[in-house]
Design an enzyme around this catalytic site. Sequence first.
Site, PDB file in Angstrom:
ATOM      1  N   ASP A 175     -29.664  11.120  -9.165  1.00 31.81           N
ATOM      2  CA  ASP A 175     -28.530  11.641  -8.100  1.00 31.81           C
ATOM      3  C   ASP A 175     -28.060  10.701  -7.000  1.00 31.81           C
ATOM      4  OD1 ASP A 175     -27.494  13.152  -6.117  1.00 31.81           O
ATOM      5  OD2 ASP A 175     -29.012  14.566  -5.980  1.00 31.81           O
ATOM      6  N   HIS A 349     -29.492  16.680  -1.049  1.00 31.46           N
ATOM      7  CA  HIS A 349     -29.746  15.574  -1.843  1.00 31.46           C
ATOM      8  C   HIS A 349     -30.356  14.427  -1.063  1.00 31.46           C
ATOM      9  CE1 HIS A 349     -26.429  17.019  -4.803  1.00 31.46           C
ATOM     10  NE2 HIS A 349     -26.268  17.610  -3.798  1.00 31.46           N
TER      11      HIS A 349
END
Lengths: 538, 538
Positions: A175, A349
Amino acid sequence: MNCLALRYGDDILVIDAGMMFPDAELLGVDIVVPDFSYLQENKEHVRALILTHGHEDHIGGIPFLLSLMNIPIYGTAFTLALVERRLEEHQLEEDPDLAEVEPGERIEIGPFQIEFIHVTHSIVDAVAVAITTPLGVVIHTGDFKIDPTPTDNRPVDLHTLADYGKRGVLLLLSDSTNVDRQGYTESERAVRPRLEDCFRRAEGRLVISCFSSSIHRLQQILDLAADYGRRVAFIGRSMTSVTEIAHDLKLLEVPDSILLRPQDVMSTPASKVVAVVSGTQGEPMSAMSRVAVDNHKHLSLRPDDMVVISARIIPGNEKAIYRMIDHVSRRGSDVVYGSMNPPVHVSGHASVEELKLMLSLVRPKYFMPLHGEYRQLSKHASLAHSVLHHHLKGSFVMECGEVLEFDHTGARKSGTVSVGRVCIDSGSVDEVVEDIVIRDRRHLSEDGFVLPIIAINKQTGKSVTLPEIVSRGFVSLEDDPELMQNARQVVVKTLDSSTAEERSDWGVMQEKIRVDLRRFLSKQTSRRPLIMPVILEV
Amino acid sequence: MNCLALRYGDDILVIDAGMMFPDAELLGVDIVVPDFSYLQENKEHVRALILTHGHEDHIGGIPFLLSLMNIPIYGTAFTLALVERRLEEHQLEEDPDLAEVEPGERIEIGPFQIEFIHVTHSIVDAVAVAITTPLGVVIHTGDFKIDPTPTDNRPVDLHTLADYGKRGVLLLLSDSTNVDRQGYTESERAVRPRLEDCFRRAEGRLVISCFSSSIHRLQQILDLAADYGRRVAFIGRSMTSVTEIAHDLKLLEVPDSILLRPQDVMSTPASKVVAVVSGTQGEPMSAMSRVAVDNHKHLSLRPDDMVVISARIIPGNEKAIYRMIDHVSRRGSDVVYGSMNPPVHVSGHASVEELKLMLSLVRPKYFMPLHGEYRQLSKHASLAHSVLHHHLKGSFVMECGEVLEFDHTGARKSGTVSVGRVCIDSGSVDEVVEDIVIRDRRHLSEDGFVLPIIAINKQTGKSVTLPEIVSRGFVSLEDDPELMQNARQVVVKTLDSSTAEERSDWGVMQEKIRVDLRRFLSKQTSRRPLIMPVILEV
């Protein structure tokens, strides 16, 4: 719009099948999904779909993938529950084959051994996957952050990741969303004192808008509501259904009798209510946007109410979100939103230090950054080299459709397959469920398109002349002056039935006109042209 | 798009006359200026235009105001120089009457005594104005920050503001842009070490994009270039002309022989060059956007170059800016941009503590927040009450066109006057100067509009069929199949002559098609329909 195919010989695994909401530039469509034609061409080789978590950009494309091939879908309980909810809106010919897995579980599909590894993210039940192939181990992180103190006390399974790293990993896919952010992403727990501050300060109703899938956030709101003696109303379709799912799965603890029905919000003393409303992104037809322009049947803001936007601004949505916040300000309510310092939100995130930790633990031979724009992928690739030095044999910044090929001698880019975007013209989220039409723009010529052109007087918000309608390839309208006349009247009616504030908001008006005109034309002609309203201020 | 009229009896002063760039929703126009009809109706009473500083959102509307009435314009040297530059692009019937003033100077116009007060902002030569009227003193801050250490060592004239505050001020109008930001805005000097870090790290060419009017910023770049032995090339039309103006006015010190002609950039050793390029906001035709897609005649990026975006992201421009940065990443160059921590930029607007200081010094009886969206104005009004308590008799959050009326008994809102937006379809910034057509959308029916519709293949970036052209009210095209055919060929030619990267960027393609088609139709028919390209990906 995440979707990745992992192929070994004649066996293909698909990881995630997401959708995205269109740019303003893509007028006239509701959602966009990947073009699955590579998978369709290789249909007999596709073994399964593996899901990392239940966000729309990872699962929203599933109904369209399943309409092409009925493959088994593996995911955790909450992820699959959200998939089922999506699938209920569609009439699929065959029953879907949903296989629930738990973090820590291993399964075997063809030449692949797959292990699901628990990670923390803004949604519950998120996993990374480690896929052992004959050529080596591939680890796909999914979306993650490394939250050392998650609200459910289930941290990332660092031990399993470390274990794979120790034994050797061929490829890491990770990610890249927050590669631009220094340090560590704050823990979800950091939101609690900021939310509590809102509970302490709110005099009237407390209205909080957050993503319906942010179960950790919703739990914190429910806990604080119990502490501060407020009852909780969930408002908006997705908010209602997702909280029900999470409650059924025991992922959301709802204290006894704390729930308030939306229709009882206005008759309950203001200081005893917290309304949790969907629509953080200023989506024109969402509950929060309607509340902002004072056009929601169950909730009307008062000057002593406090509104809290507890979500990030997805890039591209700034104008719509700020317009919504301006409308809330006009109601006189205090608004707490993103650019406040500190915001009532933390990211889901990983920031740079967490990304380094992931790279250090997994220490792959090859690296492919995922989930980000080119600039972010490119920075993440440089980061990998700075962390792993000579251990890293190569990193690959891939654009959509590019193929990365591995064999015993190494890895290399090897051509592209056909990918792209498919535009879908569905019912609006708040409409009754109706058939969804997959509209490949290649087939535009079949139904044609219709451009209603409305000149609105800036002062009065009223249309100055009867709307013009321009169409191409939509014969029914061109050949039938009566239908044309009636279509123009539909647009007039939509304008007349809107509030002055809605009329001052082009985004809202374009959407309303589009929905009403589509319903009318679909009923009259059984055809669904692409409708792109053009509004001119005069 | 700032513009304020101050009226006492039959005398009107206008403060600033700005423009704005249109939203994506306002397809087919270049710039937007205020509807000056209230001023036009009261033409014989308008005494002068007073300018606070030279940013486009404060001076860009002047050519259109002057075409209605030739009133004297008062402003500081740099502000007026920028006005002259704007006016050179237009053929006005009468010579403009520009009156230069200095900070500290007082002038008298009708019943008004006006004093210009030096303030710090991201542009040099910015002023606040104190206007003494028969009813009391009105202070308009213009755009400001309170920079205690400005790079030119000219801080805000706090003493004069304090003096007015001591003697009593009726009304303060103050900049609300950063009311959401806690604390103090950093000094412009804080940018220097961050810029220096880029000079230290850059191996190849250093490419910096900033606003051409940020003279303080440009001075710091010139100073660092001298220290680090790099020559400076200014690239882009506004960058060239504004730096020349600033140099002529001795506001920008350019060390001897440091300038490099744009055409010599590529033939000079990379480590000896810094290119300062206009186009921080991803404007499709700007120099920086062209550099990003490797389509600029004087500058081509290499992997060891470093690109620095030294500017804020104006809300609404996020997508265009990030798209531009992604293109730069594809060139392999390192990009330093806004979300970096800390950014190579500081704001020119006051944060909360500075706004409190302004309120405390001026301590007005009435307060009207300026320069912000509704949510910001509303917060600024609350801030004023929290600072001034009972001293403040009232605050007014005004929407465009609302009138605030004062008399001896107090202040109150009193109706609205006609205002609105006028859309202007000018030549693109990089085109040769041409007549600018003021296009009131009311007159749309005169020239009609044209929608070129292009289906582009996502993979190849090529159009899949001959473009469709839909038009309404533009008779020349509808009645002349040959002209229609040629217009379609113009679009094809534009597509064919674009690079693959340009073709993947819808914003760029829409703009290019619009410019080329407008030029063609204008030449063939002497008419200027509204052109709105629609691009469909297939």
